[in-house]
Enzyme design. Structure first.
Site, PDB file in Angstrom:
ATOM      1  N   GLU A 112       0.807  -1.230   0.000  1.00 60.59           N
ATOM      2  CA  GLU A 112       0.000   0.000   0.000  1.00 60.59           C
ATOM      3  C   GLU A 112       0.841   1.282   0.000  1.00 60.59           C
ATOM      4  O   GLU A 112       0.772   2.095   0.927  1.00 60.59           O
ATOM      5  CB  GLU A 112      -0.977  -0.005   1.176  1.00 60.59           C
ATOM      6  CG  GLU A 112      -1.981  -1.139   1.085  1.00 60.59           C
ATOM      7  CD  GLU A 112      -3.080  -1.065   2.143  1.00 60.59           C
ATOM      8  OE1 GLU A 112      -2.910  -0.348   3.133  1.00 60.59           O
ATOM      9  OE2 GLU A 112      -4.117  -1.737   1.954  1.00 60.59           O
ATOM     10  N   GLU A 143      -6.698  -7.626  -1.139  1.00 61.60           N
ATOM     11  CA  GLU A 143      -7.148  -7.641   0.263  1.00 61.60           C
ATOM     12  C   GLU A 143      -8.580  -7.141   0.334  1.00 61.60           C
ATOM     13  O   GLU A 143      -8.927  -6.154  -0.318  1.00 61.60           O
ATOM     14  CB  GLU A 143      -6.323  -6.668   1.123  1.00 61.60           C
ATOM     15  CG  GLU A 143      -4.891  -7.034   1.384  1.00 61.60           C
ATOM     16  CD  GLU A 143      -4.218  -5.971   2.272  1.00 61.60           C
ATOM     17  OE1 GLU A 143      -4.911  -5.233   2.986  1.00 61.60           O
ATOM     18  OE2 GLU A 143      -2.983  -5.892   2.224  1.00 61.60           O
TER      19      GLU A 143
END
Ligand SMILES: [Zn+2]
Length: 673
Positions: free
Chosen positions: A150, A308
């Site tokens: 991320e 995710e």
């Protein structure tokens, strides 16, 4: 290069075995087999174990885990652990700790605690990634590489000394000549003219407002630094393992404002996205759909990976609502419907300790005698039946213009109204189209948009000459464009386009704007009604539009612009450009206006469907997701229901809260649709 393994849809998630004793790991392998897990992301936060002291690498513990996973038939998405530099590294190189805009150097103890521009961090990254790549280049379990975690969240911009040094280099490379920078930034305003590169600082906290062009460039620069840190790793991995694809997981396409994903996607072998529901938001599955559509769009329409999401509650929102029975299944299959070839979760097993111990896992704290585990096992079985979906594509007739640079620029300080929000307008248009059962792509303003029947620009505040020309060509060639207010206002340096607003779009829209009249908080103004149409009101924005070729479809009936146009149409070449100068509020207001545009462009929508029935076509498969509490019968679907093998001839009933996927039977030649 697209991942070859696993063969069907990928199912699994982040696996953090270092948190568990050996007996639990043995149970993990058995449970993964029971659920049908075929891919896990491994090692994301394991730097401290992989390199316990500078230059001393230890992969023995990880070898054992990879071997066990391989024996269990689980492929590995092997992560580089650079999102979690270890304590010894930070202690040895405290200068890598990022500095906030306010000048606070963050401490160790969270994650993402190193600046992407810091030389020591880049050097350590390169050494570690090379060691990892050399060690695992031939391991049969490794199916792909997962770089970092991320980028941009939570660390977007850093204001440390290394960042400032790199920033000056970036400015020199971008502008060459300091007078070009002064021109671009409009430094004659407030007397900010620079005479040497060394005078230029990062746009730190200031008691007034920092030059907006400087801030906009800093956003570009900062995002680019993270991309350099990614590319450094990718290039090493490509050199060592040219047979393995490399990706990084986006921190939520729609939510990670600091990353320009049009640029990022070009650097990845496969786009990977994370998405978490905003638990308390009503109809939060619409935000999910938008995130998935944007992931597919930045992937250029190719399949992508949901890297995710959550099996149940997350741990970082004010109130972390658990998913209701069936919700995880609907969420998972909605991502697949919109182009994902995987359903992966954070994380395999809910942690016992640490910051995320209240975040759900596929194996919850309650263990396998739980509703959640039974849903996990069922989802695994569903995904095996959907293996044929892999690689197929979603087609859209409508596109929304999404440009991160416009997002950044619009939300800088001192705009005409604090209610001007990129996401607010984007969400409003996306939701209206979602409720009309219209699947949309997202496009950059300069992209090839010639294939769409309708293009909507909900918030194109920053629009370059090139972007505006592209939209112009699209309309002249027969396209239907709908533009919302406060678009086409500034260029790439946040400078107003010359002449009356909207400078970049005046000719295309056939109008100009004499003055902005933003509305007070909660104020609404009525629009004129046509016979047989609903009353319509606008909020947030009103402005004095002067038509110059455009015709008025609706006018303001009261307020600062009473009697002047609110919704206009301009026929240009073979197409039409529409303009909407307020935010329609209440009921179906925006859907009704959009409906006029869709009808004129010939965009068909399924009739008679309740709006909570999500219908998406991907390749030969029709996904029908019922978000409501009543069964819904859908007409016009013929084929075989994938989960129960039953035939449906022209109609199929979807139970409350359920998902049905029908593999459509091709119609015989000559038969009409
Ligand atoms: Zn920095």
């Amino acid at each position: 290069m697209y991942p070859e393994r696993p063969a069907g849809l990928a199912f699994g998630g982040d696996y953090n075995p270092e948190q568990w004793p050996r007996e639990v790991l043995e149970e993990d392998a058995a449970l993964m087999r029971e659920a049908g897990v075929n891919l896990v992301s491994l090692g994301m936060f394991s730097w401290a174990l992989m390199e316990p002291a500078e230059g001393r690498y230890d992969f023995g513990w990880l070898d054992e885990i990879l071997d066990r996973l391989h024996a269990a038939g689980v492929a590995v998405d092997l992560a580089t652990p650079t999102a979690a530099p270890p304590a010894w590294f930070v202690a040895a190189h405290p200068d890598v700790l990022p500095v906030t805009r306010e000048g606070v150097r963050i401490g160790f103890g969270g994650r993402q605690s190193a600046c992407s521009s810091a030389p020591a961090f880049r050097e350590a990254t390169a050494r570690l990634v090379r060691a990892l790549g050399e060690h695992y280049r031939d391991h049969p379990a490794v199916a792909m590489w997962h770089v970092h975690n991320e980028y941009g969240a939570p660390l977007g911009e850093c204001y440390c000394e290394h960042s400032v040094a790199a920033w000056r280099g970036w400015l020199r490379a971008t502008y060459q000549d300091i007078s070009a920078l002064n021109d671009a930034w409009g430094t004659t305003f407030w007397g900010q003219t620079y005479t040497d590169w060394s005078q230029i600082d990062a746009p730190r906290f200031n008691h007034t407002v920092v030059n907006p062009a400087q801030r906009l460039d800093y956003a570009r620069f900062s995002d680019g630094q993270h991309r350099e840190h990614y590319a450094l790793q990718r290039d090493i991995l490509r050199e060592l393992t040219p047979h393995l694809p490399v990706t990084t997981n986006f921190a939520g396409t729609v939510n990670c404002k600091s990353t320009d994903l049009w640029q990022w996607a070009r650097e990845l072998d496969v786009v990977a996205n994370d998405h978490y529901l905003r638990a308390e938001q009503p109809d939060n599955h619409i935000d999910l759909a938008m995130s998935a559509d944007l992931a597919r769009s930045v992937a250029g329409g190719a399949p992508w990976m949901l890297m995710e999401h959550s099996a149940g509650a997350v741990n970082w929102q004010p109130r972390n609502l658990a998913k209701r029975p069936g919700e995880m299944r609907r969420n998972s299959l909605a991502h697949v419907a919109r182009g994902s070839d995987s359903v992966l979760f954070f994380q395999w097993r809910a942690s016992r300790f640490g910051a995320e111990k209240f975040h759900s896992g596929l194996v919850p704290h309650a263990g396998t005698d739980s509703g959640q585990w039974r849903e996990v096992v069922r989802l695994g079985a569903d995904l095996r039946r959907l293996a044929g979906v892999r690689g197929s594509r979603v087609r859209a007739e409508v596109a929304l213009v999404w440009d991160w640079e416009s997002y950044w620029a619009l939300e800088l300080d001192w705009r005409p109204s604090v209610d001007l929000s990129f996401r607010e307008r984007m969400d409003a248009f996306y939701e209206a189209l979602w409720r009309e059962h219209v699947t949309v792509d997202f496009v950059h303003p300069s992209a090839d948009i010639s294939g769409y029947r309708v293009v909507v620009a909900p918030s194109a505040y920053l629009l370059t000459e090139a972007g505006a020309k592209n939209l112009h060509r699209y309309v002249e060639a027969g396209g239907h464009l709908l533009v919302s207010y406060f678009s086409g206002i500034v260029d790439e340096h946040d400078a107003i386009h010359p002449g009356p607003h909207p400078g970049a779009l005046r000719e295309l829209l056939g109008l100009s704007v004499e003055e902005f009249h933003p509305l007070r908080q909660d104020e609404t103004v009525p629009l004129t009604a046509e016979p047989g149409t609903e009353d319509l009101r606008g909020r947030i924005w009103s402005e004095r539009v002067r038509p110059a070729g455009a015709v008025t479809v609706r006018a303001f009936a009261a307020g600062p612009d009473a009697g002047h146009p609110a919704f206009t149409r301009h026929d240009l070449g073979a197409g039409t450009a529409w303009y909407l100068s307020t935010a329609p509020t209440g009921g179906r207001a925006l859907r009704d206006l959009l409906g006029q545009v869709l009808d004129r462009a010939g965009v068909s929508r399924p009739r008679g469907l309740p709006e909570h029935l999500e219908l998406v076509r991907r390749g030969r498969h029709v996904f029908l997701i019922n978000h409501g509490d009543e069964p819904v019968t859908v007409e016009g679907v013929t084929g075989v229901s994938v989960f129960d093998g039953e035939r449906c001839d022209g109609r199929v009933t979807v139970a409350a809260g359920a998902v049905t996927v029908v593999e459509e039977t091709p119609r015989p030649e000559g038969e009409r649709a």
